[in-house]
Design a protein around this motif. Structure first.
Motif, mmCIF file in Angstrom:
data_model
loop_
_atom_site.group_PDB
_atom_site.id
_atom_site.type_symbol
_atom_site.label_atom_id
_atom_site.label_comp_id
_atom_site.label_asym_id
_atom_site.label_seq_id
_atom_site.Cartn_x
_atom_site.Cartn_y
_atom_site.Cartn_z
ATOM 1 N N ALA A 59 58.094 -59.256 36.253
ATOM 2 C CA ALA A 59 57.992 -58.095 37.124
ATOM 3 C C ALA A 59 57.446 -58.523 38.478
ATOM 4 O O ALA A 59 56.607 -59.430 38.572
ATOM 5 C CB ALA A 59 57.066 -57.051 36.504
ATOM 6 N N VAL A 60 57.931 -57.881 39.535
ATOM 7 C CA VAL A 60 57.531 -58.262 40.891
ATOM 8 C C VAL A 60 56.026 -58.145 41.079
ATOM 9 O O VAL A 60 55.412 -58.929 41.808
ATOM 10 C CB VAL A 60 58.282 -57.393 41.928
ATOM 11 C CG1 VAL A 60 57.802 -57.702 43.342
ATOM 12 C CG2 VAL A 60 59.774 -57.628 41.828
ATOM 13 N N ASP A 61 55.404 -57.181 40.402
ATOM 14 C CA ASP A 61 53.960 -57.009 40.576
ATOM 15 C C ASP A 61 53.150 -58.001 39.749
ATOM 16 O O ASP A 61 51.924 -57.946 39.734
ATOM 17 C CB ASP A 61 53.546 -55.572 40.234
ATOM 18 C CG ASP A 61 53.924 -55.180 38.803
ATOM 19 O OD1 ASP A 61 54.457 -56.032 38.066
ATOM 20 O OD2 ASP A 61 53.678 -54.019 38.427
ATOM 21 N N GLY A 62 53.841 -58.934 39.071
ATOM 22 C CA GLY A 62 53.135 -59.926 38.277
ATOM 23 C C GLY A 62 52.812 -61.192 39.044
ATOM 24 O O GLY A 62 52.223 -62.116 38.485
ATOM 25 N N TYR A 63 53.180 -61.253 40.314
ATOM 26 C CA TYR A 63 52.887 -62.431 41.125
ATOM 27 C C TYR A 63 52.797 -62.010 42.580
ATOM 28 O O TYR A 63 53.230 -60.923 42.971
ATOM 29 C CB TYR A 63 53.967 -63.507 40.946
ATOM 30 C CG TYR A 63 55.376 -63.061 41.288
ATOM 31 C CD1 TYR A 63 55.911 -63.240 42.570
ATOM 32 C CD2 TYR A 63 56.190 -62.466 40.328
ATOM 33 C CE1 TYR A 63 57.201 -62.835 42.883
ATOM 34 C CE2 TYR A 63 57.483 -62.062 40.634
ATOM 35 C CZ TYR A 63 57.984 -62.249 41.904
ATOM 36 O OH TYR A 63 59.256 -61.848 42.206
ATOM 37 N N VAL A 119 61.627 -68.840 40.252
ATOM 38 C CA VAL A 119 60.449 -69.675 40.516
ATOM 39 C C VAL A 119 59.194 -68.985 40.004
ATOM 40 O O VAL A 119 58.300 -69.622 39.424
ATOM 41 C CB VAL A 119 60.338 -69.973 42.024
ATOM 42 C CG1 VAL A 119 58.997 -70.628 42.356
ATOM 43 C CG2 VAL A 119 61.484 -70.886 42.473
ATOM 44 N N ALA A 120 59.117 -67.664 40.184
ATOM 45 C CA ALA A 120 57.956 -66.915 39.691
ATOM 46 C C ALA A 120 57.849 -66.992 38.175
ATOM 47 O O ALA A 120 56.736 -66.990 37.623
ATOM 48 C CB ALA A 120 58.051 -65.463 40.139
ATOM 49 N N ALA A 121 59.004 -67.056 37.482
ATOM 50 C CA ALA A 121 58.969 -67.179 36.023
ATOM 51 C C ALA A 121 58.268 -68.463 35.601
ATOM 52 O O ALA A 121 57.513 -68.486 34.623
ATOM 53 C CB ALA A 121 60.388 -67.141 35.465
ATOM 54 N N VAL A 122 58.506 -69.548 36.345
ATOM 55 C CA VAL A 122 57.793 -70.802 36.085
ATOM 56 C C VAL A 122 56.294 -70.594 36.249
ATOM 57 O O VAL A 122 55.495 -70.996 35.398
ATOM 58 C CB VAL A 122 58.285 -71.918 37.027
ATOM 59 C CG1 VAL A 122 57.458 -73.185 36.840
ATOM 60 C CG2 VAL A 122 59.759 -72.211 36.806
ATOM 61 N N ALA A 178 50.898 -70.155 34.093
ATOM 62 C CA ALA A 178 49.609 -69.465 34.049
ATOM 63 C C ALA A 178 49.231 -69.129 32.609
ATOM 64 O O ALA A 178 48.064 -69.256 32.204
ATOM 65 C CB ALA A 178 49.672 -68.200 34.900
ATOM 66 N N ARG A 179 50.214 -68.696 31.817
ATOM 67 C CA ARG A 179 49.942 -68.408 30.403
ATOM 68 C C ARG A 179 49.511 -69.654 29.653
ATOM 69 O O ARG A 179 48.592 -69.618 28.828
ATOM 70 C CB ARG A 179 51.192 -67.827 29.734
ATOM 71 C CG ARG A 179 51.464 -66.378 30.025
ATOM 72 C CD ARG A 179 52.147 -65.680 28.846
ATOM 73 N NE ARG A 179 53.316 -66.355 28.359
ATOM 74 C CZ ARG A 179 53.511 -66.655 27.069
ATOM 75 N NH1 ARG A 179 52.587 -66.372 26.164
ATOM 76 N NH2 ARG A 179 54.623 -67.256 26.685
ATOM 77 N N LEU A 180 50.173 -70.768 29.944
ATOM 78 C CA LEU A 180 49.821 -72.019 29.276
ATOM 79 C C LEU A 180 48.416 -72.466 29.674
ATOM 80 O O LEU A 180 47.623 -72.890 28.817
ATOM 81 C CB LEU A 180 50.839 -73.099 29.633
ATOM 82 C CG LEU A 180 50.552 -74.507 29.095
ATOM 83 C CD1 LEU A 180 50.482 -74.507 27.575
ATOM 84 C CD2 LEU A 180 51.602 -75.500 29.589
ATOM 85 N N GLU A 228 46.212 -67.014 39.661
ATOM 86 C CA GLU A 228 47.153 -66.206 40.425
ATOM 87 C C GLU A 228 48.415 -67.012 40.717
ATOM 88 O O GLU A 228 48.346 -68.177 41.118
ATOM 89 C CB GLU A 228 46.528 -65.744 41.739
ATOM 90 C CG GLU A 228 47.453 -64.860 42.567
ATOM 91 C CD GLU A 228 46.841 -64.414 43.877
ATOM 92 O OE1 GLU A 228 46.830 -63.200 44.144
ATOM 93 O OE2 GLU A 228 46.362 -65.289 44.635
ATOM 94 N N VAL A 229 49.557 -66.388 40.547
ATOM 95 C CA VAL A 229 50.852 -67.008 40.827
ATOM 96 C C VAL A 229 51.313 -66.574 42.205
ATOM 97 O O VAL A 229 51.414 -65.374 42.492
ATOM 98 C CB VAL A 229 51.894 -66.596 39.773
ATOM 99 C CG1 VAL A 229 53.266 -67.171 40.118
ATOM 100 C CG2 VAL A 229 51.452 -67.034 38.379
ATOM 101 N N THR A 230 51.585 -67.548 43.083
ATOM 102 C CA THR A 230 52.027 -67.252 44.446
ATOM 103 C C THR A 230 53.363 -67.938 44.693
ATOM 104 O O THR A 230 53.509 -69.142 44.460
ATOM 105 C CB THR A 230 51.004 -67.735 45.487
ATOM 106 O OG1 THR A 230 49.744 -67.100 45.233
ATOM 107 C CG2 THR A 230 51.461 -67.390 46.897
ATOM 108 N N VAL A 231 54.341 -67.171 45.174
ATOM 109 C CA VAL A 231 55.675 -67.697 45.471
ATOM 110 C C VAL A 231 55.991 -67.426 46.936
ATOM 111 O O VAL A 231 55.875 -66.295 47.406
ATOM 112 C CB VAL A 231 56.753 -67.047 44.591
ATOM 113 C CG1 VAL A 231 58.124 -67.647 44.912
ATOM 114 C CG2 VAL A 231 56.438 -67.221 43.117
#
Length: 451
Positions: A9-13, A35-38, A43-45, A57-60
């Motif tokens: 989801a877009v709000d997840g990064y 790229v955000a999926a990576v 982050a989960r790992l 935090e995931v930043t793309v």
């Protein structure tokens, strides 16, 4: 089970940057989301391995993600070889268009045998013009070549293979089993994949993108190719951070060496068509015996079920088959096939493959069972076909000097500059331990086991 099954989801990064690659389709949106999926799965790992005190935090960077869908490497004072063979390209038939993919000599020879012409483009033009697209496509494939007639989206959706692909999940997970991850003492919040051994048996382009991505966060990637194999114009872009070795799997010695490498691998990424590994004696049961704790991810061109599931294919061909090139032609008001501005199916599938590896690792680190991931270029094409654009098209993304890192990369071909990374996950910033190197430039072995 939380294995990756769709785009985040877009709000997840956090997304920064703007603009779009000019296309009938949401290519830049696909770039950012894949790229955000990576980032999301990394982050989960990291959380599952307790590498970060809080969820990172995931930043793309939207602009850079789009540019990484093209060439990431810019030579300084020299030119990369041409990507395409002189015969490769789109040709007008008696009733439409067909694309011939002739970069590999045996594929070119197959097409020329069917056309009964020498390796001369003008001669090929004339020979193709007298044939129908569907008949010529069938004949070239039967001869061992690769080609794709241009179809409309509606034609592909009614085609038996198009219907089969539409039933496939974006990421197909098969064969649940429990694995035990190897301790990786070098893994840190800044280099979360340090010590992870990735055995890469993929070719242009999606698979190598996936393993290049894993290498960017510290993974040890060993790429294996047949002797003398080369992909001119591509390798400087995708061998970044990898050890590249030749190995002849058609010899008993070569196959035994590969089996030894597999026993020490944490991740196995390959692009063999269904049944190809079995033919080498590397059945799933054999792989389970050799590397019971591995994560395995694979891809093919046209999907994993249906009449074309074993058909060879490439990004440019899938664009023709699936209707993307025809839709592009309508969008551009052109009189010939109009492909995507970049090989987006390859790149997006590559990032989704990397995300699948990380997703499986995260599940295993959490004590859950995992499965093998199966992806295809054709299924990614279906995703792109329905993905909506989120920004205006009037700000076209084109690379400028500021998009490249200042440091010079001394590749195996000469110096150049690499695009700045598009993804960061907390303190984990993408960087590669070694420059791009030529295929076969190292011996087939795990460097970490020989130090």
């Amino acid at each position: 089970m939380s294995l990756l099954s769709s785009l985040p989801a877009v709000d997840g990064y956090r997304k920064k940057g703007s603009g779009a690659l000019p296309s009938a389709f949401a290519v830049s949106e696909l770039a950012t989301a894949s790229v955000a999926a990576v980032g999301q799965e990394l982050a989960r790992l990291m959380t599952a391995l307790n590498l970060a005190p809080t969820a990172p935090e995931v930043t793309v960077d939207h602009r850079l993600a789009s540019l990484w869908f093209g060439y990431s490497f810019k030579p300084d004072g020299w030119d990369m070889p041409d990507l395409w063979d002189a015969i490769a390209g789109n040709y007008q038939t008696s009733d439409g268009w067909i694309r011939l993919h002739t970069n590999l000599p045996h594929h070119r020879d197959a097409a020329l045998r069917v056309l009964e012409t020498p390796a001369d483009r003008d001669a090929v033009v004339q020979a193709v013009r007298s044939r129908t697209a569907a008949e010529l496509e069938t004949a070239i494939v039967a001869e061992g070549g690769v080609a794709a007639a241009m179809r409309r989206r509606s034609e592909w959706q009614d085609h038996p293979q198009g219907r089969a692909v539409a039933r496939d999940p974006l990421i197909g997970w098969q064969g649940p089993r429990s694995i035990k991850l190897r301790d990786r003492l070098k893994a840190t919040e800044a280099r979360p994949l340090a010590g992870l051994r990735v055995l890469d048996l993929t070719r242009v382009l999606a698979g190598p993108v996936s393993t290049r991505t894993l290498a960017g966060f510290g993974a040890e990637v060993l790429r294996i190719d047949p002797p003398e194999w080369d992909e001119p114009g591509v390798i400087p872009d995708i061998s970044l951070g990898k050890t590249c070795a030749y190995l002849d799997l058609k010899t008993p010695e070569g196959l035994e060496c590969l089996k030894g490498l597999l026993t020490h691998a944490d991740v196995f990424v390959h692009g063999y068509r269904p049944g190809a590994l079995d033919a080498l004696g590397l059945t799933k049961s054999k792989r389970d015996e050799l590397a019971p704790n591995r994560v395995e991810v694979t891809l093919d061109a046209y999907g994993w079920q249906g009449p074309w599931s074993t058909r060879r294919g490439f990004d440019s061909l899938v664009q023709m088959s699936s209707g993307l090139a025809h839709a592009g032609m309508d969008w551009a008001s052109a009189d010939k096939p109009t492909p995507l501005p970049v090989q987006a199916l390859d790149h997006a599938t590559g990032y989704l493959m990397a995300a699948s590896v990380l997703s499986a690792l995260a599940e295993a680190a959490s004590g859950n069972s995992i499965m093998h991931a199966h992806l295809s270029l054709a299924r990614t094409a279906e995703l792109l076909a329905v993905l909506g654009k989120t920004g205006p098209d009037d700000k076209a993304i084109e690379a400028t000097a500021k998009d490249y890192a200042a440091a010079i990369e001394q590749s195996g071909w000469g110096p150049g500059h690499r695009l700045k990374p598009a993804l960061s996950v907390g303190k984990a910033k993408m960087r590669w331990a070694s420059p791009a190197s030529e295929l076969g430039s190292a011996e087939p072995g795990w460097p970490s086991l020989t130090i």
